[in-house]
Design a protein around this motif. Structure first.
Motif, short mmCIF file in Angstrom:
data_model
loop_
_atom_site.label_atom_id
_atom_site.label_comp_id
_atom_site.label_asym_id
_atom_site.label_seq_id
_atom_site.Cartn_x
_atom_site.Cartn_y
_atom_site.Cartn_z
N THR A 195 22.78 -88.10 62.04
CA THR A 195 21.90 -86.98 61.68
C THR A 195 20.48 -87.43 61.35
O THR A 195 19.65 -86.60 60.96
CB THR A 195 22.47 -86.22 60.46
N LEU A 196 20.19 -88.73 61.52
CA LEU A 196 18.89 -89.25 61.10
C LEU A 196 17.74 -88.56 61.80
O LEU A 196 16.75 -88.19 61.17
CB LEU A 196 18.83 -90.76 61.35
N TYR A 197 17.84 -88.37 63.10
CA TYR A 197 16.72 -87.79 63.85
C TYR A 197 16.40 -86.39 63.35
O TYR A 197 15.24 -86.06 63.08
CB TYR A 197 17.04 -87.74 65.34
N ASP A 198 17.42 -85.56 63.21
CA ASP A 198 17.18 -84.18 62.75
C ASP A 198 16.66 -84.16 61.32
O ASP A 198 15.78 -83.36 60.99
CB ASP A 198 18.47 -83.37 62.85
N ASP A 199 17.20 -85.04 60.48
CA ASP A 199 16.78 -85.07 59.08
C ASP A 199 15.32 -85.51 58.96
O ASP A 199 14.53 -84.92 58.22
CB ASP A 199 17.67 -86.02 58.28
N ALA A 200 14.94 -86.54 59.71
CA ALA A 200 13.57 -87.02 59.67
C ALA A 200 12.59 -85.99 60.22
O ALA A 200 11.45 -85.89 59.77
CB ALA A 200 13.46 -88.32 60.45
N ARG A 201 13.06 -85.22 61.18
CA ARG A 201 12.21 -84.20 61.80
C ARG A 201 11.99 -83.01 60.86
O ARG A 201 10.91 -82.41 60.85
CB ARG A 201 12.85 -83.71 63.09
N LEU A 202 12.99 -82.72 60.04
CA LEU A 202 12.92 -81.54 59.19
C LEU A 202 12.47 -81.84 57.76
O LEU A 202 12.04 -80.93 57.05
CB LEU A 202 14.29 -80.85 59.14
N THR A 203 12.55 -83.10 57.35
CA THR A 203 12.20 -83.49 55.98
C THR A 203 10.74 -83.90 55.92
O THR A 203 10.24 -84.61 56.79
CB THR A 203 13.08 -84.65 55.49
N VAL A 204 10.06 -83.47 54.87
CA VAL A 204 8.66 -83.83 54.67
C VAL A 204 8.59 -85.20 54.00
O VAL A 204 8.97 -85.35 52.84
CB VAL A 204 7.92 -82.79 53.81
N VAL A 205 8.14 -86.21 54.73
CA VAL A 205 7.96 -87.56 54.18
C VAL A 205 6.62 -88.11 54.66
O VAL A 205 6.11 -87.73 55.70
CB VAL A 205 9.10 -88.51 54.58
N ASP A 206 6.06 -89.02 53.87
CA ASP A 206 4.79 -89.66 54.23
C ASP A 206 5.01 -90.99 54.92
O ASP A 206 4.20 -91.42 55.72
CB ASP A 206 3.92 -89.85 52.99
N SER A 207 6.10 -91.69 54.57
CA SER A 207 6.37 -93.00 55.11
C SER A 207 7.86 -93.20 55.27
O SER A 207 8.67 -92.56 54.57
CB SER A 207 5.81 -94.11 54.21
N VAL A 208 8.22 -94.09 56.20
CA VAL A 208 9.63 -94.43 56.42
C VAL A 208 9.75 -95.95 56.34
O VAL A 208 9.00 -96.68 56.98
CB VAL A 208 10.12 -93.94 57.79
N LEU A 209 10.72 -96.41 55.54
CA LEU A 209 11.00 -97.85 55.44
C LEU A 209 12.37 -98.11 56.06
O LEU A 209 13.37 -97.55 55.61
CB LEU A 209 10.99 -98.30 53.98
N ILE A 210 12.40 -98.93 57.10
CA ILE A 210 13.65 -99.29 57.77
C ILE A 210 14.02 -100.73 57.40
O ILE A 210 13.27 -101.65 57.67
CB ILE A 210 13.52 -99.15 59.30
N ALA A 211 15.16 -100.88 56.75
CA ALA A 211 15.63 -102.21 56.32
C ALA A 211 17.12 -102.31 56.58
O ALA A 211 17.94 -101.98 55.71
CB ALA A 211 15.30 -102.45 54.84
#
Length: 212
Positions: A195-211
């Motif tokens: 569900t990451l793609y849909d969540d990232a598309r619909l959630t308001v965020v300024d930055s994403v950290l991938i670890a």
């Protein structure tokens, strides 16, 4: 523009205000009044020179860099350095203009000590106020963290220690299992690998950290 840049003018004004209070307090302690300001113009001139030196120091040497991450001792050392610059500029001016004999050395010493105390206290108060204001503000930058379940706790702890206080970890995406609806270290898990793609598309965020 981050909080460091926005607050630069604030700390410049704080230093100017604290210098003003300390300067006049030193004169008052020495003379008991401010009549010397009218008798000897050197007092007025030195005050103007000190104010100019604070502004010039802030512009050229940037003494407020990383100010929110300094400890008490490092901040004290920084204040001492800034005041040493102000004293040096004032001495050079008085020497060049040959007016130092009209300025009470004791008044100058009292003023320097007062400026040091007020500037140090003023910076600490300003830092505390700005931090509390930003941390309670709705304008903090939102961060989405993408990681795995076994790395999440350690990663979140490290991020909270190192990241700027004007950032807020608003959501977690756990890639190796479905943990949607749960919380890790107080941060809600809002997405999985599916569900990451849909969540990232619909959630308001300024930055994403991938670890991962």
């Amino acid at each position: 523009m981050n909080i460091q840049t926005k607050s630069y003018s604030v700390f410049t004004i704080v230093d100017l205000l604290c210098m003003t209070i300390g300067f006049f307090l030193g004169i008052f302690i020495r003379h008991g009044n401010f009549s010397c300001m009218n008798t000897y113009s050197v007092y007025r001139e030195v005050y103007v020179i000190l104010a100019i030196s604070i502004i010039a120091n802030a512009f050229f040497f940037r003494p407020y860099e990383e100010i929110f991450y300094r400890g008490y001792w490092i901040e004290f050392v920084n204040v001492v350095k800034c005041i040493c610059v102000q004293i040096a500029v004032a001495f050079i001016y008085m020497f060049m203009m040959q007016i130092s004999y009209n300025y009470s050395r004791l008044a100058f010493a009292y003023a320097v000590i007062s400026i040091l105390i007020f500037t140090y206290a003023g910076r600490l108060i300003a830092k505390s106020f700005l931090k509390n204001y930003v941390e309670k503000s709705t304008h903090r930058k939102k961060l989405l963290v993408v990681t795995t379940s076994k790395n999440a706790d350690k990663l979140l702890g490290g991020i909270k220690e190192e990241m700027e206080f004007n950032y807020q970890i608003s959501a977690l995406a756990i890639m190796d299992k479905d943990m949607i609806g749960q919380e890790i270290a107080g941060v809600p898990v809002t997405a999985s690998a599916e569900t990451l793609y849909d969540d990232a598309r619909l959630t308001v965020v300024d930055s994403v950290l991938i670890a991962l």
